[in-house]
Design a protein around this motif. Structure first.
Motif, PDB file in Angstrom:
ATOM      1  N   UNK A 104      20.795 -11.622  31.896  1.00 20.24           N
ATOM      2  CA  UNK A 104      20.492 -12.382  30.313  1.00 20.24           C
ATOM      3  C   UNK A 104      20.294 -11.406  29.590  1.00 20.24           C
ATOM      4  N   UNK A 105      20.346 -11.238  28.156  1.00 19.83           N
ATOM      5  CA  UNK A 105      20.391 -10.972  26.998  1.00 19.83           C
ATOM      6  C   UNK A 105      18.515 -10.943  27.157  1.00 19.83           C
ATOM      7  N   UNK A 106      17.762  -9.683  26.783  1.00 16.94           N
ATOM      8  CA  UNK A 106      16.446 -10.169  26.127  1.00 16.94           C
ATOM      9  C   UNK A 106      15.832 -11.278  26.010  1.00 16.94           C
ATOM     10  N   UNK A 107      16.876 -11.459  24.515  1.00 17.47           N
ATOM     11  CA  UNK A 107      16.999 -12.777  23.280  1.00 17.47           C
ATOM     12  C   UNK A 107      17.018 -13.624  23.632  1.00 17.47           C
ATOM     13  N   UNK A 108      17.816 -13.743  25.167  1.00 17.74           N
ATOM     14  CA  UNK A 108      18.195 -15.250  25.894  1.00 17.74           C
ATOM     15  C   UNK A 108      18.732 -15.880  25.159  1.00 17.74           C
ATOM     16  N   UNK A 109      19.894 -15.089  24.358  1.00 20.66           N
ATOM     17  CA  UNK A 109      21.112 -16.016  23.221  1.00 20.66           C
ATOM     18  C   UNK A 109      22.180 -14.691  23.379  1.00 20.66           C
ATOM     19  N   UNK A 172      20.105  -5.493  23.400  1.00 19.61           N
ATOM     20  CA  UNK A 172      20.058  -7.197  24.595  1.00 19.61           C
ATOM     21  C   UNK A 172      19.101  -6.966  25.898  1.00 19.61           C
ATOM     22  N   UNK A 173      18.517  -5.429  25.318  1.00 16.39           N
ATOM     23  CA  UNK A 173      17.444  -5.078  26.435  1.00 16.39           C
ATOM     24  C   UNK A 173      17.905  -4.021  27.325  1.00 16.39           C
ATOM     25  N   UNK A 174      19.295  -3.211  27.481  1.00 16.04           N
ATOM     26  CA  UNK A 174      19.769  -3.013  28.457  1.00 16.04           C
ATOM     27  C   UNK A 174      18.826  -1.603  28.857  1.00 16.04           C
ATOM     28  N   UNK A 175      19.012  -1.533  29.978  1.00 16.54           N
ATOM     29  CA  UNK A 175      17.685  -0.151  30.028  1.00 16.54           C
ATOM     30  C   UNK A 175      18.219   1.073  30.045  1.00 16.54           C
ATOM     31  N   UNK A 176      17.902   1.942  29.520  1.00 21.41           N
ATOM     32  CA  UNK A 176      18.264   3.519  29.194  1.00 21.41           C
ATOM     33  C   UNK A 176      18.994   3.364  27.371  1.00 21.41           C
ATOM     34  N   UNK A 177      19.394   2.536  27.136  1.00 22.38           N
ATOM     35  CA  UNK A 177      20.125   1.847  26.152  1.00 22.38           C
ATOM     36  C   UNK A 177      21.281   1.429  26.490  1.00 22.38           C
TER      37      UNK A 177
END
Length: 234
Positions: A104-109, A172-177
């Motif tokens: 899930x997206x880092x902000x949960x939205x 969204x928090x994806x690793x390494x952008x």
């Protein structure tokens, strides 16, 4: 060149992809229902965005078992081009055609916005019309677009130049952008941004158009090479 746009129950970006191929690059394209079991007549298979099977369990987890997916895997193994966009990317991950997973997206939205994406590799069939390091505007729309993989996999992706797109401002928090990756062979691409929604200035950006043009350019070059080789062999 002939494109197939796979339609799952819950797909909602199939029409956008069809339009981008038929009306924008003047390509030949068919809708392919998820129960169909023959992709032999197609050169590029597109898994579009949406909410396949309602995203039950996990995004793409049920679609991964659709009858068509065995034939998508076969097409990929044969070197045909496969692109998964948003939910299509999630399906490719669930099917093991690409490494990693979505959280899930880092902000949960749910996030719906136009993002700046950097082209990290312009030597793939999907990015030939872009410049290395070019910044392009492509929209995103997802709730589970937080790409994750372990450190060993990340090192391999970096080493093999499999990271194709990165977010400039990671939404969204994806690793390494990471916004998009390909397999080692370079013929399977998964990306969360929606290039089919960025094919006209009326849509806010036409930067996605060149992804489809790149596919067409790659195919034409391959055909030209094949004809040259055949002529030389006679």
């Amino acid at each position: 060149m002939k494109f197939a746009v796979v339609v799952f129950p819950g797909s909602n970006c199939d029409i956008d992809c069809y339009h981008a191929i038929e009306d924008v690059i003047d390509g030949e394209v068919d809708y392919i229902w998820h129960q169909q079991v023959d992709l032999s007549g197609y050169d590029c298979i597109v898994l579009p965005g949406g909410f396949s099977y309602g995203d039950y369990l996990r995004s793409g987890a049920i679609a991964r078992f659709a009858p068509i997916m065995k034939h998508v895997e076969k097409a990929a193994a044969e070197g045909k081009l496969v692109i998964g966009i948003c939910n299509g990317f999630q399906i490719l991950l669930e099917a093991g055609l690409l490494p990693g997973a979505m959280k899930k997206n880092e902000n949960l939205q749910f996030i719906c916005s136009i993002e700046t994406i950097t082209v990290e590799n312009n030597q793939t069939p999907f990015t030939l019309e872009y410049h290395l390091g070019e910044e392009i505007k492509i929209p995103i729309a997802h709730g589970e677009g937080n790409y994750y993989c372990d450190q060993q996999t990340l090192k391999e992706l970096q080493k093999n130049n499999q990271i194709i797109f990165r977010y400039k401002d990671n939404p969204n928090g994806s690793i390494d952008d990471i916004a998009g990756i390909c397999n080692k062979q370079g013929n399977v691409l998964g990306m969360m941004p929606h290039p089919e929604r960025a094919v006209s200035k009326l849509l806010g950006s036409e930067d996605g158009k060149r992804l489809f043009q790149s596919i067409l350019s790659y195919w034409r070059e391959k055909k030209s090479e094949s004809r040259t080789y055949s002529s030389a062999s006679i």
